[in-house]
Write a protein that holds these residues in place. Structure first.
Motif, mmCIF file in Angstrom:
data_model
loop_
_atom_site.group_PDB
_atom_site.id
_atom_site.type_symbol
_atom_site.label_atom_id
_atom_site.label_comp_id
_atom_site.label_asym_id
_atom_site.label_seq_id
_atom_site.Cartn_x
_atom_site.Cartn_y
_atom_site.Cartn_z
ATOM 1 N N ALA A 298 -1.727 -11.229 -35.504
ATOM 2 C CA ALA A 298 -2.713 -10.166 -35.717
ATOM 3 C C ALA A 298 -3.364 -10.351 -37.091
ATOM 4 O O ALA A 298 -2.730 -10.842 -38.024
ATOM 5 N N PRO A 299 -4.636 -9.978 -37.204
ATOM 6 C CA PRO A 299 -5.505 -9.481 -36.131
ATOM 7 C C PRO A 299 -5.879 -10.594 -35.163
ATOM 8 O O PRO A 299 -5.770 -11.779 -35.494
ATOM 9 N N ALA A 300 -6.309 -10.210 -33.980
ATOM 10 C CA ALA A 300 -6.687 -11.186 -32.972
ATOM 11 C C ALA A 300 -8.011 -11.851 -33.341
ATOM 12 O O ALA A 300 -8.915 -11.200 -33.843
ATOM 13 N N VAL A 301 -8.086 -13.146 -33.089
ATOM 14 C CA VAL A 301 -9.355 -13.869 -33.221
ATOM 15 C C VAL A 301 -10.054 -13.760 -31.872
ATOM 16 O O VAL A 301 -9.541 -14.237 -30.862
ATOM 17 N N THR A 302 -11.208 -13.118 -31.839
ATOM 18 C CA THR A 302 -11.902 -12.868 -30.579
ATOM 19 C C THR A 302 -13.279 -13.542 -30.585
ATOM 20 O O THR A 302 -13.724 -14.059 -31.613
ATOM 21 N N ILE A 303 -13.914 -13.512 -29.427
ATOM 22 C CA ILE A 303 -15.254 -14.074 -29.319
ATOM 23 C C ILE A 303 -16.056 -13.244 -28.332
ATOM 24 O O ILE A 303 -15.486 -12.576 -27.460
ATOM 25 N N ARG B 109 -14.251 -3.651 -26.107
ATOM 26 C CA ARG B 109 -13.316 -3.678 -24.972
ATOM 27 C C ARG B 109 -13.121 -5.116 -24.483
ATOM 28 O O ARG B 109 -14.051 -5.913 -24.441
ATOM 29 N N LEU B 110 -11.894 -5.432 -24.102
ATOM 30 C CA LEU B 110 -11.560 -6.751 -23.578
ATOM 31 C C LEU B 110 -12.236 -6.974 -22.230
ATOM 32 O O LEU B 110 -12.107 -6.158 -21.315
ATOM 33 N N GLY C 165 -4.742 1.044 -26.549
ATOM 34 C CA GLY C 165 -5.877 1.792 -26.042
ATOM 35 C C GLY C 165 -6.867 0.797 -25.464
ATOM 36 O O GLY C 165 -6.530 0.018 -24.590
ATOM 37 N N SER C 166 -8.085 0.799 -25.989
ATOM 38 C CA SER C 166 -9.084 -0.172 -25.530
ATOM 39 C C SER C 166 -9.312 -1.282 -26.550
ATOM 40 O O SER C 166 -10.125 -2.176 -26.327
ATOM 41 N N ALA C 167 -8.589 -1.240 -27.668
ATOM 42 C CA ALA C 167 -8.797 -2.220 -28.745
ATOM 43 C C ALA C 167 -7.834 -3.393 -28.618
ATOM 44 O O ALA C 167 -6.641 -3.207 -28.337
ATOM 45 N N VAL C 168 -8.342 -4.592 -28.849
ATOM 46 C CA VAL C 168 -7.498 -5.786 -28.900
ATOM 47 C C VAL C 168 -6.939 -5.888 -30.315
ATOM 48 O O VAL C 168 -7.686 -6.060 -31.274
ATOM 49 N N VAL C 169 -5.609 -5.771 -30.443
ATOM 50 C CA VAL C 169 -4.991 -5.732 -31.771
ATOM 51 C C VAL C 169 -4.219 -7.002 -32.108
ATOM 52 O O VAL C 169 -3.769 -7.179 -33.233
#
Length: 201
Positions: free
Chosen positions: A9-14, A43-44, A118-122
């Motif tokens: 964490a934190p997640a690396v997102t795209i 949201r994922l 919840g709706s968050a990518v952690v």
């Protein structure tokens, strides 16, 4: 042990609109094997892995063949993450048991699992994260067990704590309630694969 204690964490997102090349660069820069794909609201919406990005990325080199390659030319390759990502994503919660998650990952052969609150990518839990947790040194695990006991069960008296290959052995002269509390505390320490309690009463 809970997922929040093993995840990266934190997640690396795209974003789904990112190009495949951009996603490849993010994977390399952050030394990860998969990226949660997150929409504009946070949201994922999917996950994209190394394998997803590699599909169709290379054309055959004619030098590797004895005769010219035939067949119709291929169509354009996917250019955006949303075209190659997996939409049906298995997720975990920060409070999910790591043992349960590891079993699911082994059963389904999934390499990385996004962690959502919840709706968050952690965060993200990968096979590498699980291996890193299990590879923690015995001395460090023992120190963490003793620190946890001192912080959350300070009136429990002295405990003899030994750790070998991740197996924690507890020995003390205490009542059943104190033993149960300390056993639970030891199980929460990252790297502790098993907890054995011996009563000295």
């Amino acid at each position: 042990m809970l997922v929040r204690e093993a995840m990266t964490a934190p997640a690396v997102t795209i974003a789904p609109s990112a190009t495949v090349r951009q996603a490849m660069r993010v994977l390399l820069e952050h030394d990860v094997t998969a990226l949660p794909v997150v929409g504009e609201t946070g949201r994922l919406v999917g996950i994209v892995s190394e394998m997803d990005l590699l599909r169709g990325a290379f054309e055959a080199d004619p030098r590797a063949f004895a005769r010219p390659l035939g067949g119709a030319p291929r169509g354009p390759e996917p250019g955006r993450v949303e075209q190659v990502m997996t939409r049906d994503v298995r997720t975990a919660r920060p409070t999910t048991d790591v043992a349960e998650l590891a079993e699911m990952m082994l059963r389904t052969r999934i390499k990385s699992v996004p962690v959502v609150d919840g709706s968050a990518v952690v965060g993200v839990v990968s096979r590498r994260d699980l291996i890193a947790t299990l590879a923690r040194g015995d001395a460090r695990i023992r120190d963490d067990v003793l620190a946890s006991i001192a912080a959350y069960a300070p009136d429990g008296g002295p405990w003899d704590v030994t750790v070998e290959d991740g197996v924690v052995r507890l020995r003390g002269r205490h009542d059943e309630q104190a033993e149960r509390i300390v056993e639970v505390l030891a199980r929460t320490v990252p790297g502790a694969t098993r907890v054995l309690l011996t009563s000295a009463r």
